[in-house]
Design a protein around this motif. Sequence first.
Motif, PDB file in Angstrom:
ATOM      1  N   LYS A  51      -5.737  -3.955  23.595  1.00  0.00           N
ATOM      2  CA  LYS A  51      -5.074  -4.270  22.333  1.00  0.00           C
ATOM      3  C   LYS A  51      -5.626  -3.345  21.260  1.00  0.00           C
ATOM      4  CE  LYS A  51      -4.417  -7.903  18.884  1.00  0.00           C
ATOM      5  NZ  LYS A  51      -3.029  -7.481  18.612  1.00  0.00           N
ATOM      6  N   VAL A  52      -4.741  -2.659  20.576  1.00  0.00           N
ATOM      7  CA  VAL A  52      -5.159  -1.725  19.532  1.00  0.00           C
ATOM      8  C   VAL A  52      -4.704  -2.265  18.186  1.00  0.00           C
ATOM      9  CG1 VAL A  52      -4.996   0.618  18.636  1.00  0.00           C
ATOM     10  CG2 VAL A  52      -4.997   0.227  21.107  1.00  0.00           C
ATOM     11  N   SER A  53      -5.653  -2.383  17.264  1.00  0.00           N
ATOM     12  CA  SER A  53      -5.361  -2.893  15.928  1.00  0.00           C
ATOM     13  C   SER A  53      -5.940  -1.954  14.875  1.00  0.00           C
ATOM     14  CB  SER A  53      -5.963  -4.294  15.755  1.00  0.00           C
ATOM     15  OG  SER A  53      -5.811  -4.751  14.423  1.00  0.00           O
ATOM     16  N   LEU A  54      -5.287  -1.888  13.728  1.00  0.00           N
ATOM     17  CA  LEU A  54      -5.781  -1.101  12.603  1.00  0.00           C
ATOM     18  C   LEU A  54      -6.675  -1.937  11.694  1.00  0.00           C
ATOM     19  CD1 LEU A  54      -2.390   0.610  11.625  1.00  0.00           C
ATOM     20  CD2 LEU A  54      -4.166   1.500  13.152  1.00  0.00           C
ATOM     21  N   LYS A  55      -6.636  -3.237  11.880  1.00  0.00           N
ATOM     22  CA  LYS A  55      -7.390  -4.147  11.026  1.00  0.00           C
ATOM     23  C   LYS A  55      -8.883  -4.045  11.314  1.00  0.00           C
ATOM     24  CE  LYS A  55      -7.231  -7.533   7.938  1.00  0.00           C
ATOM     25  NZ  LYS A  55      -6.688  -7.327   6.577  1.00  0.00           N
ATOM     26  N   ASN A  56      -9.685  -4.090  10.256  1.00  0.00           N
ATOM     27  CA  ASN A  56     -11.151  -4.070  10.338  1.00  0.00           C
ATOM     28  C   ASN A  56     -11.704  -2.775  10.928  1.00  0.00           C
ATOM     29  OD1 ASN A  56     -11.386  -6.730   9.269  1.00  0.00           O
ATOM     30  ND2 ASN A  56     -10.903  -7.561  11.292  1.00  0.00           N
ATOM     31  N   LYS A  57     -10.933  -1.705  10.832  1.00  0.00           N
ATOM     32  CA  LYS A  57     -11.374  -0.389  11.284  1.00  0.00           C
ATOM     33  C   LYS A  57     -11.035   0.660  10.226  1.00  0.00           C
ATOM     34  CE  LYS A  57     -12.714  -1.309  15.601  1.00  0.00           C
ATOM     35  NZ  LYS A  57     -14.063  -0.977  16.138  1.00  0.00           N
ATOM     36  N   ILE A  58     -11.872   1.661  10.111  1.00  0.00           N
ATOM     37  CA  ILE A  58     -11.519   2.845   9.337  1.00  0.00           C
ATOM     38  C   ILE A  58     -10.781   3.749  10.313  1.00  0.00           C
ATOM     39  CG2 ILE A  58     -12.388   4.869   8.116  1.00  0.00           C
ATOM     40  CD1 ILE A  58     -14.777   3.135   7.257  1.00  0.00           C
ATOM     41  N   THR A  59      -9.510   3.986  10.036  1.00  0.00           N
ATOM     42  CA  THR A  59      -8.625   4.620  11.013  1.00  0.00           C
ATOM     43  C   THR A  59      -8.076   5.946  10.522  1.00  0.00           C
ATOM     44  OG1 THR A  59      -7.916   2.442  11.829  1.00  0.00           O
ATOM     45  CG2 THR A  59      -6.520   4.328  12.371  1.00  0.00           C
ATOM     46  N   VAL A  60      -8.105   6.928  11.408  1.00  0.00           N
ATOM     47  CA  VAL A  60      -7.322   8.145  11.219  1.00  0.00           C
ATOM     48  C   VAL A  60      -6.092   7.971  12.096  1.00  0.00           C
ATOM     49  CG1 VAL A  60      -7.189  10.631  11.598  1.00  0.00           C
ATOM     50  CG2 VAL A  60      -9.300   9.610  10.710  1.00  0.00           C
ATOM     51  N   LEU A  61      -4.930   7.915  11.475  1.00  0.00           N
ATOM     52  CA  LEU A  61      -3.682   7.623  12.183  1.00  0.00           C
ATOM     53  C   LEU A  61      -2.837   8.882  12.301  1.00  0.00           C
ATOM     54  CD1 LEU A  61      -1.668   5.524  13.392  1.00  0.00           C
ATOM     55  CD2 LEU A  61      -0.791   5.234  11.058  1.00  0.00           C
ATOM     56  N   GLY A  62      -2.421   9.197  13.555  1.00  0.00           N
ATOM     57  CA  GLY A  62      -1.597  10.368  13.794  1.00  0.00           C
ATOM     58  C   GLY A  62      -0.402  10.041  14.665  1.00  0.00           C
ATOM     59  N   LYS A 160     -10.127  -0.646   6.204  1.00  0.00           N
ATOM     60  CA  LYS A 160     -10.196  -1.817   7.065  1.00  0.00           C
ATOM     61  C   LYS A 160      -9.144  -2.877   6.762  1.00  0.00           C
ATOM     62  CE  LYS A 160     -15.111  -1.410   8.202  1.00  0.00           C
ATOM     63  NZ  LYS A 160     -16.420  -2.114   8.251  1.00  0.00           N
ATOM     64  N   ASP A 161      -8.538  -2.796   5.596  1.00  0.00           N
ATOM     65  CA  ASP A 161      -7.471  -3.723   5.233  1.00  0.00           C
ATOM     66  C   ASP A 161      -6.090  -3.083   5.418  1.00  0.00           C
ATOM     67  OD1 ASP A 161      -9.135  -5.914   4.400  1.00  0.00           O
ATOM     68  OD2 ASP A 161      -9.652  -4.727   2.629  1.00  0.00           O
ATOM     69  N   ILE A 162      -6.074  -1.963   6.130  1.00  0.00           N
ATOM     70  CA  ILE A 162      -4.851  -1.185   6.393  1.00  0.00           C
ATOM     71  C   ILE A 162      -4.229  -0.691   5.088  1.00  0.00           C
ATOM     72  CG2 ILE A 162      -2.889  -0.959   7.973  1.00  0.00           C
ATOM     73  CD1 ILE A 162      -3.549  -3.521   9.268  1.00  0.00           C
ATOM     74  N   ASN A 163      -5.076  -0.445   4.105  1.00  0.00           N
ATOM     75  CA  ASN A 163      -4.623   0.238   2.903  1.00  0.00           C
ATOM     76  C   ASN A 163      -4.635   1.735   3.177  1.00  0.00           C
ATOM     77  OD1 ASN A 163      -4.530  -2.218   1.423  1.00  0.00           O
ATOM     78  ND2 ASN A 163      -6.716  -2.048   0.996  1.00  0.00           N
ATOM     79  N   HIS A 164      -3.589   2.407   2.758  1.00  0.00           N
ATOM     80  CA  HIS A 164      -3.492   3.858   2.926  1.00  0.00           C
ATOM     81  C   HIS A 164      -4.283   4.529   1.813  1.00  0.00           C
ATOM     82  CE1 HIS A 164      -0.611   7.591   2.788  1.00  0.00           C
ATOM     83  NE2 HIS A 164      -1.813   7.896   3.248  1.00  0.00           N
ATOM     84  N   ARG A 165      -5.247   5.368   2.175  1.00  0.00           N
ATOM     85  CA  ARG A 165      -6.131   5.991   1.190  1.00  0.00           C
ATOM     86  C   ARG A 165      -5.919   7.503   1.161  1.00  0.00           C
ATOM     87  NH1 ARG A 165     -10.092   1.837   0.622  1.00  0.00           N
ATOM     88  NH2 ARG A 165     -11.030   3.019  -1.081  1.00  0.00           N
ATOM     89  N   GLY A 166      -6.178   8.101   0.033  1.00  0.00           N
ATOM     90  CA  GLY A 166      -6.007   9.546  -0.117  1.00  0.00           C
ATOM     91  C   GLY A 166      -6.466   9.995  -1.485  1.00  0.00           C
ATOM     92  N   ARG A 167      -5.785  10.967  -2.068  1.00  0.00           N
ATOM     93  CA  ARG A 167      -6.163  11.473  -3.388  1.00  0.00           C
ATOM     94  C   ARG A 167      -5.023  11.260  -4.372  1.00  0.00           C
ATOM     95  NH1 ARG A 167      -9.857  16.913  -2.782  1.00  0.00           N
ATOM     96  NH2 ARG A 167     -11.072  16.208  -0.981  1.00  0.00           N
ATOM     97  N   LYS A 168      -5.394  10.730  -5.537  1.00  0.00           N
ATOM     98  CA  LYS A 168      -4.397  10.456  -6.563  1.00  0.00           C
ATOM     99  C   LYS A 168      -5.103  10.440  -7.911  1.00  0.00           C
ATOM    100  CE  LYS A 168      -2.626   6.325  -6.694  1.00  0.00           C
ATOM    101  NZ  LYS A 168      -1.815   5.127  -6.385  1.00  0.00           N
TER     102      LYS A 168
END
Length: 224
Positions: A51-62, A160-168
């Motif tokens: 099972k793969v989840s994005l929750k509670n992880k710092i994720t690089v998504l491709g 970890k909360d599946i918020n998309h992060r970047g520069r703004k």
Amino acid sequence: MKNKLVLILLLALPIVIYMIFASATHNQLFLPTISKNNADLPAWKSLKDEKVSLKNKITVLGFIGSDIKANQGNIFNLNQKIYDKYVGFKDFQVVLVAQDGSQKQVGELMDKLAAFTENMTGYKIVFASPKEIQTFYDGFHLKGKLSADLSTSEVLILDKDINHRGRKGKNKAGKEEYRESYNTTSAADLHNEMTDDVKILLREYRLALKRNKNKENFRLHEKK
């Protein structure tokens, strides 16, 4: 009064230290949020039947689509510049979305990466239909688009909360900048901007852990 002063010092010290030693090239103490509370991965099949989840992880998504061989150079760049640097953090992972039916190609790619990378546990590969991939990608409301084979050279950073992060916002030069993704075809993009931003996000969580630990230590020693 004395106890309150000690608590304030304990909470402020990590922030002061962070500000002194932070090596970010843009003017941010914390990595800006592009979008909040994005959807987690559906129950898609994974390469290792886990099972793969994005929750509670710092994720690089491709998104690597169906033509894995055409995109493998990008993954090698990501592996060298980002994955190898941060795989030691237990809450860090790289999640790659591929089209169902490309399992053999993906397995061959992972075997090639394993020849250069000892710890492969941070890689999570999931498979879905073209429609499912497009719908999931569209949920992030990105400026970029997927190619005809449902891939992109751009990768995202999720917290970890599946918020998309970047520069703004404004950088140190005072210029407005916006970055929602990082180009894996560019070694400079990965080595400079993305390495810096992942580092900021990891420090952000480290700072939060220190703050929570200081609060707990204060409670334990606070006079009743």
